[in-house]
Design an enzyme around this catalytic site. Structure first.
Site, PDB file in Angstrom:
ATOM      1  N   SER A   1       1.012  -1.162  -0.132  1.00 58.92           N
ATOM      2  CA  SER A   1      -0.026  -0.088  -0.141  1.00 58.92           C
ATOM      3  C   SER A   1       0.828   1.252   0.031  1.00 58.92           C
ATOM      4  CB  SER A   1      -1.088  -0.166   1.266  1.00 58.92           C
ATOM      5  OG  SER A   1      -1.918   0.803   1.055  1.00 58.92           O
TER       6      SER A   1
ATOM      7  N   HIS B   1      -7.248  -6.049   0.130  1.00 61.55           N
ATOM      8  CA  HIS B   1      -6.139  -5.250   0.213  1.00 61.55           C
ATOM      9  C   HIS B   1      -5.235  -5.675   1.201  1.00 61.55           C
ATOM     10  CE1 HIS B   1      -4.054  -1.737  -0.160  1.00 61.55           C
ATOM     11  NE2 HIS B   1      -4.009  -0.985   0.985  1.00 61.55           N
TER      12      HIS B   1
END
Length: 258
Positions: free
Chosen positions: A82, A235
């Protein structure tokens, strides 16, 4: 920057995402440290690292190169999830001669729309000084609209004091710098800012962070990029499918280790 170094061999720098710390990629580090020197970092404004009021990807890239200098490491593999993936990309673009391979987990070299407003509001509204019960903190975040798994992750940033809690991370600094964190400094890539070395983009099959719309941006800045999709996870792919994630990353790094 605060960091932990384990193992010996070709260096691998592991960089966590927003609101995280150096333990987030510890499982990957344990897989890699049998053949590599693994350096897990607390990104500035996180964990035990120094607090910055100005935080952007050019500055973070220079900080990563500075850490390599501090450790007398000429070249390293770099892996990030991320926000950490953006830091890894920025470091590879800015210092391509220092980076052997670059791995970005569920992130693209693009600007994103804000998606953490609820989290910031929940963290800011938590009364730190008047409570010493982590269960109260957990329930507070959940009532503010944060899902339980994310709330448990966020509360790892709490540190107990004599009268209550404090945040280890620099909450105000992260909020002020949030436009830079979701942005991307390399929107119109200069031909000189291209990382032509081996790069790997791993996305979660259920995540919307990396889509087909991002392919052009990825390939223009990382022309040798390879892509993998981990089905059945979102994610947090490194936490949801750690065994396969760790294997993919370690095999990619081993393939390109000098």
């Amino acid at each position: 920057m605060n960091f932990v170094s384990t193992g010996q061999g070709s260096a691998v720098l592991l960089i966590h995402g927003l609101f995280g710390n150096l333990d987030n990629l510890k499982s990957l580090g344990q897989t890699l440290e049998t053949h590599h020197q693994v350096i897990r970092v607390d990104v500035p404004n996180h964990g035990l690292s120094e607090h910055w009021q100005q935080m952007d990807y050019p500055s973070l890239a220079h900080a990563m190169a500075g850490l390599l200098d501090e450790l007398d490491i000429e070249r390293a593999h770099i892996v990030g999830h991320s926000m950490g993936g953006k830091i890894a990309m920025a470091t590879a673009l800015t210092f391509p001669e220092r980076i052997i391979t670059m791995v970005a987990a569920d992130i693209a070299p693009v600007a994103y729309e804000p998606r953490h407003d609820i989290v910031f509001a929940a963290l800011e509204s938590l009364p730190l000084e008047s409570h010493t019960d982590r269960r109260f903190a957990l329930n507070h975040l959940i009532t503010q609209g944060v899902d339980e798994a994310t709330a448990q992750f966020l509360l790892k940033n709490l540190q107990r004091t004599d009268t209550g809690f404090r945040w280890k991370l620099n909450l105000n600094g992260l909020k002020d710098c949030y436009p830079h964190i979701i942005g991307w400094y390399n929107q119109n890539p200069n031909p000189s800012q291209v990382y032509a070395g081996p790069s790997l983009f791993i996305r979660g099959g259920d995540s919307n962070y990396v889509t087909s719309e991002h392919r052009a941006a990825i390939m223009s800045q990382f022309p040798a990029a390879q892509a993998k999709t981990l089905e059945g996870c979102g994610h947090w792919l490194h936490a949801q499918k750690p065994a396969i994630f760790n294997r993919i990353v370690s095999e990619f790094i081993d393939k390109h280790t000098e």
